[in-house]
Design a protein around this motif. Structure first.
Motif, PDB file in Angstrom:
ATOM      1  N   ILE A 273     129.143 -15.589  92.917  1.00 55.58           N
ATOM      2  CA  ILE A 273     129.983 -16.604  92.268  1.00 55.58           C
ATOM      3  C   ILE A 273     130.244 -17.761  93.219  1.00 55.58           C
ATOM      4  O   ILE A 273     130.148 -18.933  92.849  1.00 55.58           O
ATOM      5  N   ARG A 274     130.569 -17.435  94.454  1.00 56.45           N
ATOM      6  CA  ARG A 274     130.900 -18.483  95.415  1.00 56.45           C
ATOM      7  C   ARG A 274     129.712 -19.416  95.647  1.00 56.45           C
ATOM      8  O   ARG A 274     129.860 -20.641  95.664  1.00 56.45           O
ATOM      9  N   GLU A 275     128.532 -18.840  95.808  1.00 52.91           N
ATOM     10  CA  GLU A 275     127.359 -19.661  96.100  1.00 52.91           C
ATOM     11  C   GLU A 275     126.928 -20.497  94.899  1.00 52.91           C
ATOM     12  O   GLU A 275     126.505 -21.639  95.041  1.00 52.91           O
ATOM     13  N   ARG A 276     127.068 -19.955  93.709  1.00 48.84           N
ATOM     14  CA  ARG A 276     126.564 -20.646  92.512  1.00 48.84           C
ATOM     15  C   ARG A 276     127.555 -21.632  91.912  1.00 48.84           C
ATOM     16  O   ARG A 276     127.136 -22.662  91.364  1.00 48.84           O
TER      17      ARG A 276
ATOM     18  N   ASP B 171     130.770 -26.726  91.907  1.00 50.10           N
ATOM     19  CA  ASP B 171     129.968 -27.156  90.757  1.00 50.10           C
ATOM     20  C   ASP B 171     130.782 -28.160  89.938  1.00 50.10           C
ATOM     21  O   ASP B 171     131.860 -27.819  89.428  1.00 50.10           O
ATOM     22  N   PRO B 172     130.301 -29.402  89.801  1.00 49.14           N
ATOM     23  CA  PRO B 172     131.074 -30.393  89.033  1.00 49.14           C
ATOM     24  C   PRO B 172     131.378 -29.961  87.609  1.00 49.14           C
ATOM     25  O   PRO B 172     132.367 -30.408  87.022  1.00 49.14           O
ATOM     26  N   GLU B 173     130.541 -29.095  87.031  1.00 51.25           N
ATOM     27  CA  GLU B 173     130.773 -28.635  85.661  1.00 51.25           C
ATOM     28  C   GLU B 173     132.031 -27.768  85.539  1.00 51.25           C
ATOM     29  O   GLU B 173     132.552 -27.583  84.440  1.00 51.25           O
ATOM     30  N   LEU B 174     132.493 -27.221  86.662  1.00 50.87           N
ATOM     31  CA  LEU B 174     133.687 -26.363  86.635  1.00 50.87           C
ATOM     32  C   LEU B 174     134.823 -26.954  87.453  1.00 50.87           C
ATOM     33  O   LEU B 174     135.789 -26.258  87.777  1.00 50.87           O
ATOM     34  N   ALA B 175     134.731 -28.227  87.793  1.00 47.77           N
ATOM     35  CA  ALA B 175     135.708 -28.853  88.678  1.00 47.77           C
ATOM     36  C   ALA B 175     136.777 -29.631  87.931  1.00 47.77           C
ATOM     37  O   ALA B 175     137.625 -30.259  88.565  1.00 47.77           O
ATOM     38  N   ASN B 176     136.752 -29.594  86.609  1.00 48.09           N
ATOM     39  CA  ASN B 176     137.820 -30.207  85.814  1.00 48.09           C
ATOM     40  C   ASN B 176     138.264 -29.206  84.768  1.00 48.09           C
ATOM     41  O   ASN B 176     137.843 -29.217  83.623  1.00 48.09           O
ATOM     42  N   LEU B 177     139.123 -28.293  85.192  1.00 46.32           N
ATOM     43  CA  LEU B 177     139.702 -27.292  84.312  1.00 46.32           C
ATOM     44  C   LEU B 177     141.061 -27.787  83.822  1.00 46.32           C
ATOM     45  O   LEU B 177     141.631 -28.723  84.390  1.00 46.32           O
ATOM     46  N   PRO B 178     141.617 -27.182  82.781  1.00 47.66           N
ATOM     47  CA  PRO B 178     142.955 -27.597  82.347  1.00 47.66           C
ATOM     48  C   PRO B 178     144.005 -27.461  83.447  1.00 47.66           C
ATOM     49  O   PRO B 178     144.870 -28.306  83.600  1.00 47.66           O
TER      50      PRO B 178
ATOM     51  N   VAL C 174     129.476 -13.106  83.445  1.00 52.76           N
ATOM     52  CA  VAL C 174     130.685 -12.926  82.642  1.00 52.76           C
ATOM     53  C   VAL C 174     131.818 -13.785  83.203  1.00 52.76           C
ATOM     54  O   VAL C 174     132.571 -14.421  82.448  1.00 52.76           O
ATOM     55  N   TRP C 175     131.952 -13.821  84.521  1.00 55.47           N
ATOM     56  CA  TRP C 175     132.956 -14.698  85.132  1.00 55.47           C
ATOM     57  C   TRP C 175     132.738 -16.141  84.692  1.00 55.47           C
ATOM     58  O   TRP C 175     133.686 -16.830  84.299  1.00 55.47           O
ATOM     59  N   HIS C 176     131.497 -16.598  84.742  1.00 55.99           N
ATOM     60  CA  HIS C 176     131.191 -17.977  84.360  1.00 55.99           C
ATOM     61  C   HIS C 176     131.511 -18.214  82.882  1.00 55.99           C
ATOM     62  O   HIS C 176     132.008 -19.288  82.512  1.00 55.99           O
ATOM     63  N   ALA C 177     131.268 -17.229  82.047  1.00 53.00           N
ATOM     64  CA  ALA C 177     131.577 -17.380  80.629  1.00 53.00           C
ATOM     65  C   ALA C 177     133.080 -17.505  80.399  1.00 53.00           C
ATOM     66  O   ALA C 177     133.545 -18.338  79.603  1.00 53.00           O
ATOM     67  N   VAL C 178     133.865 -16.699  81.097  1.00 54.30           N
ATOM     68  CA  VAL C 178     135.318 -16.748  80.916  1.00 54.30           C
ATOM     69  C   VAL C 178     135.877 -18.080  81.401  1.00 54.30           C
ATOM     70  O   VAL C 178     136.700 -18.710  80.715  1.00 54.30           O
TER      71      VAL C 178
END
Length: 563
Positions: free
Chosen positions: A198-201, A205-212, A278-282
């Motif tokens: 998870i840490r390496e991938r 990652d800009p796709e996960l850098a703007n969460l609520p 699964v982590w990425h999906a959640v």
């Protein structure tokens, strides 16, 4: 071959205000936080810190970078120490801030080499006035950082594989992971490969850098359930499936703060090789469906609570994974030493030594001393715990007692009293802009007082958690402590509202439970040692055989606790 039909997103009621859910309402920003993130992502600020702000100084940093995007790299402004407690909540963030920064270094549960310890220690002594705290998120936290020094600090961290990327902000923050991963003889499964994947991938990652808002992760394969899995946005907990072998049970939607909720089991079994997916999906569900309009409701727990577990599982499987996950078992009741303090045999015949600094407070000087002591004991690495503790791994059994003595000499106890072992504290008013009361020093004084006053009590193997928090936000987990203390001003005095009888599966051996409050029960900082002594003595007198403090606190009459 059957085709999986994606789940339909729930539509808002007619004329209802949009919640800012990207997949429902679109991406139009609905508050200032969402506006600055949409204008320029948080990850962009690093280059400006390196190229501009470290050269032009604190005063040159624009508001949205200083009080917004810099959090994406673990940097917060520090409280102006000239401000009294009465100013908390009455001034703006900018008005509360000094020109110094707090910095968090994300560790993600990984073992730290003694070389890394010395790098962390050197940063503390060179740039942070010898400050360093072990947090209950397994991070190292510094104070007194100048923006001029940040690039040099980052360079030093990089030499030992550490960084501050997404240590804060609306991001996947640092993970909790079992501190005895890969070495414990009774471990069900080693989560290290999942954490590293998870840490390496995905970190950075800009796709996960703007969460609520923030997203907290916990992963363990140890039967002590040592990562407080009930209070994280996502947790993967080691279990053994009767047909599929060893893997993980998935929990989602935990979190405390001012509206505490314990996480819920999704009821699925997750294999080791699919855990990162699964982590990425959640986290993607949170990004796409999490509430963004009102930041008070922007944590995953509110979405899980509104949807329910069945709906969450449906969306996870149908829309994000494209397949069903098998049903799975719940974790067995916790057993063993959840904080790992003491001397314990590893599966390779060596031992680890777990020690308790007082409420997580160490220093750069102490970190360097720990590195020296570890190497003298045949060890080359340490880990941090979610309970503000430190473990020296791979110790030569013949040198364990010498290490225990050496750690004790610098303030880390491998055989602490129940009070030193079980007390945690947040940063408090010393540095935090949200705090009303001092915490670290007060907690240390409370421990000393209880150790002196209660030497006549034989509490046996009793565990007792006393958690002090400087404000209502529960960074120190007040609602899940035996005695949780929420800081507030009481008629001009430092004081606390009291929560009683909380606990998680790691401490209770059963389902987690939030603490109760007693109407009108508030304790001043000055009276805290007297009140705590009286309550512990009353528990010792009244408890039935084997009864925990939490169980007793939930059945005791209100009058027992009146200050």
């Amino acid at each position: 071959m059957t085709t999986t039909v994606p789940a339909k997103a729930p539509r808002p009621a007619r004329n209802a205000k949009p919640n800012g859910q990207w997949k429902v309402d679109g991406k139009t920003p609905l508050n200032p936080n969402e506006e600055f993130k949409a204008a320029d992502g948080g990850l962009s600020v690093a280059q400006r810190i390196i190229d501009d702000y470290s050269k032009t100084g604190f005063a040159s940093i624009p508001h949205d970078d200083l009080l917004g995007r810099m959090r994406w790299y673990g940097l917060y402004t520090q409280r102006d120490q000239t401000l009294e407690a009465s100013r908390t909540g009455t001034l703006s963030d900018a008005e509360m801030s000094s020109e110094f920064l707090m910095m968090r270094v994300r560790i993600d549960g990984q073992a730290l080499s003694t070389e890394a310890l010395r790098v962390l220690g050197g940063i503390s002594t060179d740039f942070a006035r010898d400050t360093a705290d072990i947090t209950d998120r397994q991070n190292i936290q510094y104070h007194w950082i100048r923006v001029e020094d940040v690039p040099e600090i980052w360079d030093r961290l990089a030499t030992v594989g550490l960084h501050t990327t997404e240590a804060c902000g609306d991001t996947p923050r640092g993970f909790l992971a079992s501190p005895v991963a890969g070495i414990a003889a009774d471990e069900l499964i080693d989560p290290t490969p999942v954490v590293e994947d998870i840490r390496e991938r995905f970190i950075g990652d800009p796709e996960l850098a703007n969460l609520p808002r923030k997203f907290k992760t916990a992963i363990t394969g140890h039967p002590s359930l040592d990562v407080v899995h009930e209070i994280n946005d996502i947790s993967l907990v080691g279990v053994e499936h009767p047909d599929l072998g060893v893997g993980y049970d998935l929990w989602v939607g935990g979190g405390l703060s001012t509206n505490p909720m314990l996480a819920k089991r999704v009821g699925v079994f997750v294999r080791q090789d699919e855990a990162a997916e699964v982590w990425h999906a959640v986290i993607s569900i949170f990004r796409d469906y999490g509430y963004r309009r009102n930041r008070m409701r922007a944590r995953l727990k509110f979405l899980v609570n509104d949807w329910g577990v069945e709906k969450f599982r449906q969306v996870l499987q149908e829309e994000y994974l494209g397949r069903e996950l098998p049903d799975g078992p719940a974790p067995a009741p916790a057993k063993g030493n959840y904080d790992h303090v003491g001397v314990h045999e590893q599966k390779d015949g060596r031992v680890w030594v777990g020690a308790a600094p007082t409420v997580g407070r160490v220093s750069g000087t102490i970190l360097n001393q720990i590195a020296d002591l570890a190497e003298a004991a045949g060890s080359g690495r340490v880990t941090l715990t979610p309970h503000q503790k430190l473990l020296v791994l791979d110790v030569d059994p013949d040198k364990a007692e010498t290490l225990v003595e050496g750690l004790s000499a610098i303030g880390l106890q491998a055989r602490p009293s129940i009070f030193r072992r079980g007390t945690m504290a947040c940063t408090g008013i010393e540095y935090c802009k949200l705090a009303f009361v001092e915490t670290k020093g007060l907690a240390a004084t409370l421990i000393d007082e209880l150790e002196t006053r209660l030497t006549d009590l034989d509490l046996g193997d009793t565990q007792l958690s006393i958690n002090l928090n400087g404000c209502p936000n529960s960074c120190a987990r007040i609602q899940v402590a035996d005695i949780g203390l929420k800081g507030q001003m009481l008629k001009g005095e430092f004081g606390f509202q009291v929560h009683l009888g909380g606990g998680l599966a790691d401490t209770k051996g059963e389902d987690g439970e939030l603490g109760r409050t007693v109407r009108g029960l508030k304790v001043t900082a000055e009276n805290l040692p007297d009140w705590t002594e009286r309550i512990v003595r009353r528990y010792a007198e009244d408890r039935t055989e084997g009864e925990s403090f939490a169980a007793w606190a939930h059945r005791a009459e209100d009058e027992v606790f009146t200050a």
